[in-house]
Design a protein around this motif. Structure first.
Motif, PDB file in Angstrom:
ATOM      1  N   TYR A  11      -1.477   7.383  14.460  1.00 52.80           N
ATOM      2  CA  TYR A  11      -0.949   7.440  13.096  1.00 52.80           C
ATOM      3  C   TYR A  11      -0.264   6.127  12.720  1.00 52.80           C
ATOM      4  CZ  TYR A  11       2.302   8.193   9.319  1.00 52.80           C
ATOM      5  OH  TYR A  11       3.018   8.038   8.164  1.00 52.80           O
ATOM      6  N   TYR A  12       0.671   5.672  13.558  1.00 54.88           N
ATOM      7  CA  TYR A  12       1.419   4.467  13.204  1.00 54.88           C
ATOM      8  C   TYR A  12       0.522   3.233  13.146  1.00 54.88           C
ATOM      9  CZ  TYR A  12       6.095   6.485  13.167  1.00 54.88           C
ATOM     10  OH  TYR A  12       7.218   7.206  12.829  1.00 54.88           O
ATOM     11  N   ASN A  14      -2.691   3.121  12.375  1.00 53.75           N
ATOM     12  CA  ASN A  14      -3.789   3.175  11.417  1.00 53.75           C
ATOM     13  C   ASN A  14      -3.414   3.641  10.018  1.00 53.75           C
ATOM     14  OD1 ASN A  14      -6.384   2.635  13.124  1.00 53.75           O
ATOM     15  ND2 ASN A  14      -5.166   4.046  14.365  1.00 53.75           N
ATOM     16  N   PHE A  15      -2.320   4.378   9.885  1.00 53.72           N
ATOM     17  CA  PHE A  15      -2.006   4.967   8.587  1.00 53.72           C
ATOM     18  C   PHE A  15      -0.606   4.650   8.071  1.00 53.72           C
ATOM     19  CE2 PHE A  15      -5.204   7.813  10.514  1.00 53.72           C
ATOM     20  CZ  PHE A  15      -6.212   7.673   9.555  1.00 53.72           C
ATOM     21  N   SER A  16       0.317   4.301   8.931  1.00 51.61           N
ATOM     22  CA  SER A  16       1.690   4.092   8.494  1.00 51.61           C
ATOM     23  C   SER A  16       1.808   2.807   7.674  1.00 51.61           C
ATOM     24  CB  SER A  16       2.635   4.008   9.696  1.00 51.61           C
ATOM     25  OG  SER A  16       3.935   3.670   9.260  1.00 51.61           O
ATOM     26  N   LYS A  17       2.458   2.908   6.511  1.00 47.21           N
ATOM     27  CA  LYS A  17       2.708   1.743   5.669  1.00 47.21           C
ATOM     28  C   LYS A  17       3.827   0.872   6.239  1.00 47.21           C
ATOM     29  CE  LYS A  17       1.097   3.940   1.415  1.00 47.21           C
ATOM     30  NZ  LYS A  17       1.459   4.357   0.023  1.00 47.21           N
ATOM     31  N   ASN A  18       4.526   1.379   7.234  1.00 48.85           N
ATOM     32  CA  ASN A  18       5.595   0.609   7.862  1.00 48.85           C
ATOM     33  C   ASN A  18       5.075  -0.439   8.828  1.00 48.85           C
ATOM     34  OD1 ASN A  18       6.981   3.702   7.800  1.00 48.85           O
ATOM     35  ND2 ASN A  18       8.202   2.035   6.959  1.00 48.85           N
ATOM     36  N   CYS A  20       2.483  -3.366  10.097  1.00 51.05           N
ATOM     37  CA  CYS A  20       1.501  -4.396   9.744  1.00 51.05           C
ATOM     38  C   CYS A  20       0.910  -4.950  11.038  1.00 51.05           C
ATOM     39  CB  CYS A  20       2.166  -5.503   8.933  1.00 51.05           C
ATOM     40  SG  CYS A  20       1.053  -6.861   8.493  1.00 51.05           S
ATOM     41  N   LYS A  38      11.316   4.109   4.755  1.00 55.55           N
ATOM     42  CA  LYS A  38      10.022   3.855   4.122  1.00 55.55           C
ATOM     43  C   LYS A  38       9.836   2.399   3.698  1.00 55.55           C
ATOM     44  CE  LYS A  38      11.634   5.365  -0.457  1.00 55.55           C
ATOM     45  NZ  LYS A  38      11.407   6.344  -1.560  1.00 55.55           N
ATOM     46  N   SER A  39      10.947   1.651   3.532  1.00 58.14           N
ATOM     47  CA  SER A  39      10.849   0.243   3.143  1.00 58.14           C
ATOM     48  C   SER A  39      10.892  -0.718   4.325  1.00 58.14           C
ATOM     49  CB  SER A  39      11.983  -0.105   2.169  1.00 58.14           C
ATOM     50  OG  SER A  39      13.238   0.021   2.815  1.00 58.14           O
ATOM     51  N   LYS A  41       9.706  -2.603   7.909  1.00 56.40           N
ATOM     52  CA  LYS A  41       8.416  -3.114   8.363  1.00 56.40           C
ATOM     53  C   LYS A  41       8.462  -3.484   9.847  1.00 56.40           C
ATOM     54  CE  LYS A  41       6.246  -3.049   4.385  1.00 56.40           C
ATOM     55  NZ  LYS A  41       5.129  -2.081   4.178  1.00 56.40           N
ATOM     56  N   ASN A  43       6.062  -5.817  12.157  1.00 56.24           N
ATOM     57  CA  ASN A  43       4.949  -6.777  12.155  1.00 56.24           C
ATOM     58  C   ASN A  43       4.500  -7.011  13.588  1.00 56.24           C
ATOM     59  OD1 ASN A  43       5.006  -7.316   9.285  1.00 56.24           O
ATOM     60  ND2 ASN A  43       6.911  -8.442   9.654  1.00 56.24           N
TER      61      ASN A  43
END
Length: 206
Positions: A11-12, A14-18, A20, A38-39, A41, A43
């Motif tokens: 999940y993290y 491939n799908f998590s917006k957190n 990169c 949610k904000s 990141k 990297n």
């Protein structure tokens, strides 16, 4: 990894917006606790192992908390051993090169912490760039603002050491067990004691 760990990692990654992903992946092992705003990141330039090297049937947790707009940069293959904690507070940035954080150690980043490649961080180490409570004068000015920490390449931090705000540790240095570092340590030195003092210069370790 068991099936639950694999699903969480999938999940993290491939799908998590957190997260990169550039060249790395999150490797999430059992009893990992991730509390990510949610904000915030992460990297990933290399693989990041969370709660690795646990004993069989161990329930030891590894804890990661990223607050609002926090940033965690993984620039080299890095391992968090069981029982370790990383906290990155609001608007702060933590950058980790290749290395590891051993069991029951804590990195708490209020401002900016950089740890270079080759970090060897032993058990029960505390790295804090802030005091987490504000001391105010009569005019409500903050007297104890957080100050960045920079730990160079190939630095060995011994068991139970404490690294405090504003400290720079040069490449190749060794921080002795139980040392409290509140001032800069030059490259290729051994520093011990409370407060830490240089006792040997021009050293190498492997």
């Amino acid at each position: 990894m068991n099936n639950e760990d694999m699903l969480k990692s999938f999940y993290y990654n491939n799908f998590s917006k957190n997260v990169c992903r550039k060249n790395g992946k999150l490797k999430i092992f059992r009893n990992s606790v991730l509390d990510i705003h949610k904000s915030a990141k992460i990297n990933l330039n290399e693989d990041f192992y969370i709660n690795s090297d646990t004993f069989k049937k161990s329930k030891a947790e590894c804890y990661i908390k990223l607050q609002e707009n926090a940033m965690l940069n993984i620039d080299g293959r890095f391992k968090l051993f069981y029982g370790s904690t990383i906290q990155v507070f609001k608007n702060a940035t933590l950058t980790l090169g290749r290395g590891y954080l051993n069991s029951n150690s804590v990195i708490a980043c209020c401002n900016k912490i950089i740890i270079g490649d080759g970090a060897t961080i032993a058990r029960n180490v505390y790295i804090y760039d802030g005091d987490h409570h504000s001391i105010l004068d009569d005019d409500e000015n903050i007297l104890n603002k957080s100050v960045p920490i920079n730990i160079g390449k190939h630095v060995w931090i011994g068991v139970g050491a404490i690294i405090l705000k504003g400290v720079n540790i040069g490449n190749g240095s060794i921080i002795g067990a139980g040392a409290v570092v509140n001032k800069d340590i030059p490259a290729n030195c051994i520093a011990v004691g409370n407060p830490a003092k240089v006792i040997k210069e021009k050293i190498r370790w492997k």
